[in-house]
Structure formats: structure tokens, C-alpha cells
Motif scaffolding. Structure first.
Motif, short mmCIF file in Angstrom:
data_model
loop_
_atom_site.label_atom_id
_atom_site.label_comp_id
_atom_site.label_asym_id
_atom_site.label_seq_id
_atom_site.Cartn_x
_atom_site.Cartn_y
_atom_site.Cartn_z
N PHE A 69 -51.58 36.46 11.13
CA PHE A 69 -50.61 36.97 10.15
C PHE A 69 -49.18 36.74 10.65
O PHE A 69 -48.34 36.18 9.93
CB PHE A 69 -50.87 38.45 9.91
N ALA A 70 -48.90 37.16 11.89
CA ALA A 70 -47.53 37.09 12.41
C ALA A 70 -47.10 35.67 12.75
O ALA A 70 -45.93 35.33 12.61
CB ALA A 70 -47.40 37.99 13.65
N SER A 71 -48.04 34.84 13.21
CA SER A 71 -47.67 33.47 13.59
C SER A 71 -47.17 32.70 12.37
O SER A 71 -46.22 31.91 12.48
CB SER A 71 -48.86 32.75 14.23
N VAL A 72 -47.79 32.92 11.22
CA VAL A 72 -47.32 32.25 10.00
C VAL A 72 -45.99 32.82 9.55
O VAL A 72 -45.12 32.08 9.05
CB VAL A 72 -48.38 32.37 8.88
N LEU A 73 -45.78 34.10 9.76
CA LEU A 73 -44.50 34.70 9.39
C LEU A 73 -43.34 34.07 10.14
O LEU A 73 -42.31 33.73 9.55
CB LEU A 73 -44.53 36.21 9.65
N VAL A 74 -43.48 33.90 11.46
CA VAL A 74 -42.36 33.34 12.23
C VAL A 74 -42.20 31.85 11.99
O VAL A 74 -41.13 31.29 12.23
CB VAL A 74 -42.53 33.62 13.75
N LEU A 75 -43.27 31.20 11.52
CA LEU A 75 -43.19 29.76 11.25
C LEU A 75 -43.08 29.47 9.75
O LEU A 75 -43.23 28.32 9.33
CB LEU A 75 -44.44 29.05 11.80
N LEU A 76 -42.79 30.50 8.96
CA LEU A 76 -42.81 30.37 7.51
C LEU A 76 -41.93 29.22 7.02
O LEU A 76 -42.36 28.36 6.24
CB LEU A 76 -42.37 31.68 6.87
N SER A 96 -49.26 36.54 1.89
CA SER A 96 -50.02 37.42 1.00
C SER A 96 -51.40 36.86 0.67
O SER A 96 -52.36 37.61 0.48
CB SER A 96 -49.25 37.69 -0.29
N GLY A 97 -51.55 35.53 0.60
CA GLY A 97 -52.84 34.94 0.32
C GLY A 97 -53.85 35.24 1.41
O GLY A 97 -55.03 35.53 1.14
N PHE A 98 -53.40 35.21 2.65
CA PHE A 98 -54.25 35.55 3.79
C PHE A 98 -54.68 37.02 3.73
O PHE A 98 -55.86 37.35 3.82
CB PHE A 98 -53.49 35.27 5.09
N TYR A 144 -49.01 21.17 -0.09
CA TYR A 144 -48.83 22.62 0.04
C TYR A 144 -49.98 23.39 -0.60
O TYR A 144 -50.32 24.48 -0.14
CB TYR A 144 -47.50 23.03 -0.57
N THR A 145 -50.56 22.84 -1.64
CA THR A 145 -51.69 23.51 -2.30
C THR A 145 -52.86 23.68 -1.34
O THR A 145 -53.51 24.73 -1.31
CB THR A 145 -52.14 22.71 -3.53
N LEU A 146 -53.11 22.67 -0.51
CA LEU A 146 -54.22 22.75 0.42
C LEU A 146 -53.99 23.83 1.48
O LEU A 146 -54.91 24.57 1.82
CB LEU A 146 -54.45 21.41 1.11
N ILE A 147 -52.76 23.94 1.97
CA ILE A 147 -52.54 24.95 3.02
C ILE A 147 -52.66 26.36 2.46
O ILE A 147 -53.15 27.26 3.13
CB ILE A 147 -51.18 24.74 3.74
N ILE A 148 -52.23 26.56 1.20
CA ILE A 148 -52.42 27.88 0.58
C ILE A 148 -53.91 28.15 0.43
O ILE A 148 -54.41 29.25 0.74
CB ILE A 148 -51.72 27.95 -0.79
N PHE A 149 -54.65 27.16 -0.07
CA PHE A 149 -56.10 27.29 -0.23
C PHE A 149 -56.76 27.59 1.11
O PHE A 149 -57.63 28.47 1.21
CB PHE A 149 -56.65 26.00 -0.83
N ARG A 151 -55.36 28.94 3.81
CA ARG A 151 -54.97 30.27 4.29
C ARG A 151 -55.78 31.36 3.58
O ARG A 151 -56.19 32.35 4.20
CB ARG A 151 -53.48 30.49 4.05
N VAL A 152 -56.00 31.18 2.29
CA VAL A 152 -56.79 32.15 1.54
C VAL A 152 -58.21 32.22 2.09
O VAL A 152 -58.75 33.31 2.32
CB VAL A 152 -56.78 31.81 0.04
N LEU A 153 -58.83 31.07 2.32
CA LEU A 153 -60.19 31.05 2.86
C LEU A 153 -60.23 31.45 4.34
O LEU A 153 -61.22 32.01 4.81
CB LEU A 153 -60.80 29.67 2.68
N GLN A 154 -59.15 31.18 5.06
CA GLN A 154 -59.08 31.62 6.45
C GLN A 154 -59.17 33.14 6.53
O GLN A 154 -59.78 33.69 7.45
CB GLN A 154 -57.76 31.15 7.08
N GLY A 155 -58.60 33.84 5.54
CA GLY A 155 -58.63 35.29 5.54
C GLY A 155 -60.01 35.89 5.42
O GLY A 155 -60.21 37.08 5.75
N ILE A 156 -60.99 35.11 4.95
CA ILE A 156 -62.36 35.63 4.89
C ILE A 156 -62.90 35.88 6.30
O ILE A 156 -63.73 36.78 6.51
CB ILE A 156 -63.26 34.65 4.10
N GLY A 157 -62.44 35.11 7.28
CA GLY A 157 -62.89 35.30 8.66
C GLY A 157 -62.60 36.71 9.17
O GLY A 157 -63.52 37.42 9.60
#
Length: 523
Positions: A69-76, A96-98, A144-149, A151-157
Motif C-alpha cells: 500500500f505505502a510503496s505505491v503511495l510514495v511512487l504514485l 483505492s483499487g488495491f 495504465y489499464t493493465l497496472i490498475i487491473f 493492482r486490483v487483483l494483487q489485493g486479493i492476496g
């Protein structure tokens, strides 16, 4: 030496629909009637080094979730720059997708852990997390669509890992001071993971940001191996659901109608609020998902109350005490999501700090987080402070912390409100999480720890995502070309949420005092 949580007057029924069996939150009646659900060996039966490693691996579920969560925030903005994306609403979807999928799927995967085993599900979660971390990095070659997709699926982990890691700890430790401290440590790992994950990602990004996700994937794969070797295998049991299950048993045990309607409702509701920051409210893209989410939630409630033999979310278990816990946690952690999003945006966009320097300004978080965890463990354990009191202190910390950063002058030195803010906020995180988890964990039988852990984690992570969406809408409407004004608008909304949670806590404390006085008068 008493139990770490108070004994409420109202018994809490088991969330698995076990007939008339009811239990109280003092944990005296927590042993299962039958060993029908997989649980790990008690900690008394394993060596101390193995116990430490088991707790470490379980805590890594929390650590890795917050690190991602935080690593993406600082690299947003670094990531956004790779895709020529600068719109704040679109960038916010990386965060938010994550959190959306983490919060949405936790309850269901907690049930899967109850059915198929917490260790098995934890290892699957680490593996899934690892695979989609690779895809997040590989998206640099696509769009960009792929990275959002991804990130959303990464959150299932994390949605798989968090409830089952907590369930392992809840199953291994009986109610008591040691369990209170273990849960406090689990909560303390959150700020530690956030800062260390952000620092490592910021350092690696100096070379190329995808490597931050690929290195993270390697660590998750290591955790799969360590977890397999270290976490004790459960005792063998005779369970028809495991030894020759049928599709009908899966349908009933996992409450598939409730899972489908519940997840769909949460996803659509969250999507509507976050998408509104991009396309606005006066569009079908926002209104239709919002209306559908409310309608489907009605179906979900009907299924859980009237249809499901083993409801995913048993509404009869949600009494005033449970409602207090979930309501205050929602307000507090939504505030945290708003705080950390705009805290980092102010540092990078207003004060123009690099990702590494941003992390340096956040370094008090893990140090204070560990201290806060120790204090919380002592309060809930030896000092026997009631969890509602601890929750009140947590919401006070959230309120003070978000107020400090919302009102900080853009040119003030670090040692002013910014530093004080990083000292206060960890107390909100590390007091609310273990207190809430202990109340619910001690309120259910040992074989249903997955459901208890899922409730807290669902509210925590879903609230973070929803809070970011709410604040983004406020930011959009008060910005008017002034970036700092937009950020402050979102933070002021966070102050309102934290104050609401603090008010709920105070009302609950007054209610508790009134009940105690009434009981004394009656006696």
C-alpha cells in the motif's frame, strides 16, 4: 490477572450458526464442541524458536499488505509518469483499487480458511500476492489499464492472507495476556511494514520502479516456503466436508449466494464513489453502480437472514458491542487512509520532496508504532483497561493526527506539526486494531477465528478505500486550481470522520457507565 477484554452483559452468538450455542466475550467458553474445523497445534506443543517464526510469518501478512500500500503511495507520481497519467482521480485508483479488493474479499476468504485450513489458505495468499506483484511490474510494458487491473487483483492476496494469519494466531493462543500482546504486535507491524516497504521501493525506484514489485514478489515466494516449513500442520480430523465433499456441501459451507451478492455489492458501491472523482456524479457510470450496489445489498441481507444455513455474515451476531467496534474502526481507518494519502501528497507535491526524503520524514511511524503496540498490550493485558476505553484513545489519536496535518502551514519546519503528527497517528492504528480484534476473537469459538478476523480486516481495508474515494470527491469540488486547498478539503473530511468515531466511543462509554450504575442500583 484477568482476561484482556471485559465481559459484556449481552452474549454474542457464534457466527457460524451453531444453533442455540452462545458465548460471552470473556473467553471462558471458547473451546469447540467438536474438532470439525482445522486448527493448528497449540503453541505449548511447539518449540519457542518455531513459535517465534510462526508469529513472524503470520505478521508478514500485515507487513506485506501495508508495504504494498505505502510503496505505491510514495511512487504514485513516478508510476503515473511512466504512463503519462497526472489526473488525481485516476492515480488514486492505484491505491483505492488495491484496498478495494483487500476489504471486499476478506470475509469470504476467512470462511475458506475455516473450511479448508488457515495454513493452506495463508500459503495460497502469499503465492497469489507474489504472482500479481510480478504482473504489476510487467505492466510498464503495456498501459495504465493493465497496472490498475493488476493492482486490483494483487489485493486479493492480502485478502486471503490477513484473516487466515490472524486466525492462526487466534487458534494457537487462548484468551489472556500473551494473546493480547501477540495481537498488539500484529497491529504494530502495520506502520513498520508501511515505512520499510516505502523505503525499499523508493530506493529501488532510483534504478527502475518495476524492480520494487519484482523484489517484493521474491520475498513473498520466500514466505510461502518458510510458512510451509514452520507453521505446524493441523491435527488429522474426520470431516466429511474435506474427506469427500460434494458441490452441495461447498454451496452451503461457503454460503456462495451470500458471497456473490455481498462481494458484488461492496465492489459496485466502492467503484461508484471512487469513479465519481474522475467522471463526476451526473453520469450513468457513477449512478448506476451506486443504485445497483444498494439493491444487491438488500438481496444479500435477505439471503443471510432467510436463506443461508451457514451465513457468511450472521446478522444475529451483530449486537451493540459488535456494532460499536465495527463503526469506530470504520471511522478511524477511513481517516487513516485519507491522512496517509494527503500527507504524502503534501510532502511530494507541495513541499517537493523526493520519494526517499518522503520516507525519511515518515520514519517516526514504525518506532512509535512498536511503542504504541507495547503500551496497548499492557493496557489490554496486565492493566485490564477495557477495550472501549482503548478504542476511545485510538479515535482521539486519529482525530488529533489528521487535524495536525490538515492545518500545517506549507513552509513550516519538519519538527512542527508534521513531526508531532507522525508521533500521534500510530497510536490510533495500534490501539484500535488489537482492541477490536481481541473483542471479536474472544467472542467466537476457536474454529471460527477466520470469521472474527475477517470482520475487523474487512472494515479496516474497505474503509481505507472508501475513505480515499469520499475525500477525493471533496478535493475535486474545493480545488478550484488550488492544489493545497483541495488536499486540505479532503483532510477536513477526515477530521469529520474521526470526530464521528470519537463521538461514538464517548456515547458507548456513557452507555457502559449507565449500565454499570443501573446494575449496582438493582443489586
Amino acid at each position: 490477572m484477568g482476561e484482556p477484554t471485559e465481559k459484556f452483559d449481552t452474549p454474542v452468538s457464534s457466527p457460524a450458526g451453531d444453533g442455540d450455542k452462545s458465548i460471552t466475550t470473556d473467553g471462558e467458553d471458547m473451546a469447540p464442541q467438536q474438532s470439525n474445523v482445522e486448527s493448528i497445534w497449540p503453541v505449548e506443543n511447539i518449540s519457542a524458536p518455531r513459535e517465534v517464526l510462526m508469529v513472524f510469518i503470520a505478521c508478514m501478512a500485515q507487513f506485506c499488505t501495508q508495504a504494498s500500500f505505502a510503496s505505491v503511495l510514495v511512487l504514485l507520481h513516478t508510476i503515473g509518469g511512466s504512463f503519462d497519467v497526472t489526473n488525481p482521480g485516476r492515480l488514486a485508483w492505484l491505491v483505492s483499487g488495491f484496498s478495494l479488493t483487500v476489504g471486499t474479499f476478506i470475509l469470504f476468504f476467512g470462511r475458506l480458511g475455516d473450511a479448508f485450513g488457515y495454513k493452506r489458505m495463508l500459503l495460497i495468499g502469499f503465492g497469489w500476492f507474489s504472482v500479481w506483484s510480478i504482473v504489476v511490474g510487467l505492466s510498464v510494458y503495456s498501459n495504465y489499464t493493465l497496472i490498475i487491473f493488476a493492482r486490483v487483483l494483487q489485493g486479493i492476496g492480502p485478502a486471503i492472507c490477513l484473516p487466515n494469519a490472524l486466525a492462526i494466531l487466534g487458534s494457537a493462543y487462548p484468551p489472556g495476556h500473551k494473546k493480547a500482546m501477540v495481537f498488539a504486535v500484529f497491529g504494530a507491524v502495520a506502520p513498520v511494514g508501511a515505512v520499510i516497504g516505502a523505503a525499499v521501493a523508493a530506493a529501488i525506484s532510483l534504478s527502475w520502479w518495476p524492480w520494487a514489485f519484482w523484489a517484493f514478489s521474491i520475498w513473498l515466494a520466500v514466505l510461502v516456503v518458510l510458512g510451509y516449513l514452520v507453521i505446524p500442520d493441523p491435527p488429522r480430523k474426520d470431516d466429511a466436508f474435506v474427506d469427500g465433499f460434494t458441490w452441495r456441501k461447498i454451496y452451503e459451507e461457503l454460503d456462495l449466494p451470500g458471497a456473490v451478492t455481498g462481494v458484488l455489492s461492496l465492489v459496485l458501491f466502492n467503484f461508484a464513489w471512487n469513479q465519481a472523482t474522475i467522471v463526476g456524479w451526473a453520469t450513468a457510470e457513477t449512478i448506476v453502480p451506486l443504485v445497483l450496489s444498494l439493491a444487491i445489498f438488500g438481496v444479500f441481507a435477505w439471503v443471510e437472514i432467510k436463506i443461508s444455513a451457514k451465513p457468511l455474515l450472521p446478522f444475529d451476531a451483530v449486537n451493540a458491542d459488535v456494532g460499536f467496534v465495527l463503526g469506530t474502526v470504520a471511522c478511524g481507518w477511513a481517516t487513516f487512509g485519507i491522512w496517509i494519502l494527503y500527507f504524502i501528497q503534501i510532502l511530494q507535491e507541495i513541499r517537493h520532496l523526493s520519494p526517499l526524503l518522503t520516507v525519511a520524514w515518515m520514519t517516526p511511524l514504525p518506532v512509535v508504532g512498536v511503542f504504541a503496540a507495547i503500551v496497548t498490550g499492557a493496557l489490554l493485558g496486565p492493566f485490564q483497561v477495557k477495550p472501549p476505553v482503548v478504542m476511545t484513545l485510538a479515535l482521539a489519536a486519529f482525530t488529533i493526527g489528521v487535524t495536525l496535518i490538515a492545518t500545517v502551514p506549507p513552509d513550516q519546519i519538519y519538527w512542527g506539526q508534521t513531526f508531532v503528527c507522525t508521533i500521534v497517528i500510530p497510536f490510533g492504528m495500534d490501539m484500535s486494531f488489537p482492541a477490536a480484534t481481541l473483542i471479536l476473537s474472544n467472542a467466537v469459538k476457536r474454529e471460527h477465528q477466520g470469521v472474527a478476523a475477517s470482520l475487523v480486516n474487512t472494515v479496516v481495508n474497505y474503509s481505507i478505500s472508501l475513505g480515499v474515494g469520499f475525500a477525493g470527491i471533496v478535493e475535486l469540488h474545493v480545488n478550484h486550481g488550488d492544489q493545497l486547498a483541495g488536499y486540505r478539503g479532503g483532510l477536513y473530511f477526515g477530521i469529520g470522520l474521526a470526530s464521528l468515531g470519537l463521538g461514538i466511543c464517548i456515547i458507548f462509554l456513557i452507555r457502559e457507565r449507565f449500565i454499570q450504575r443501573k446494575a449496582k442500583t438493582s443489586a
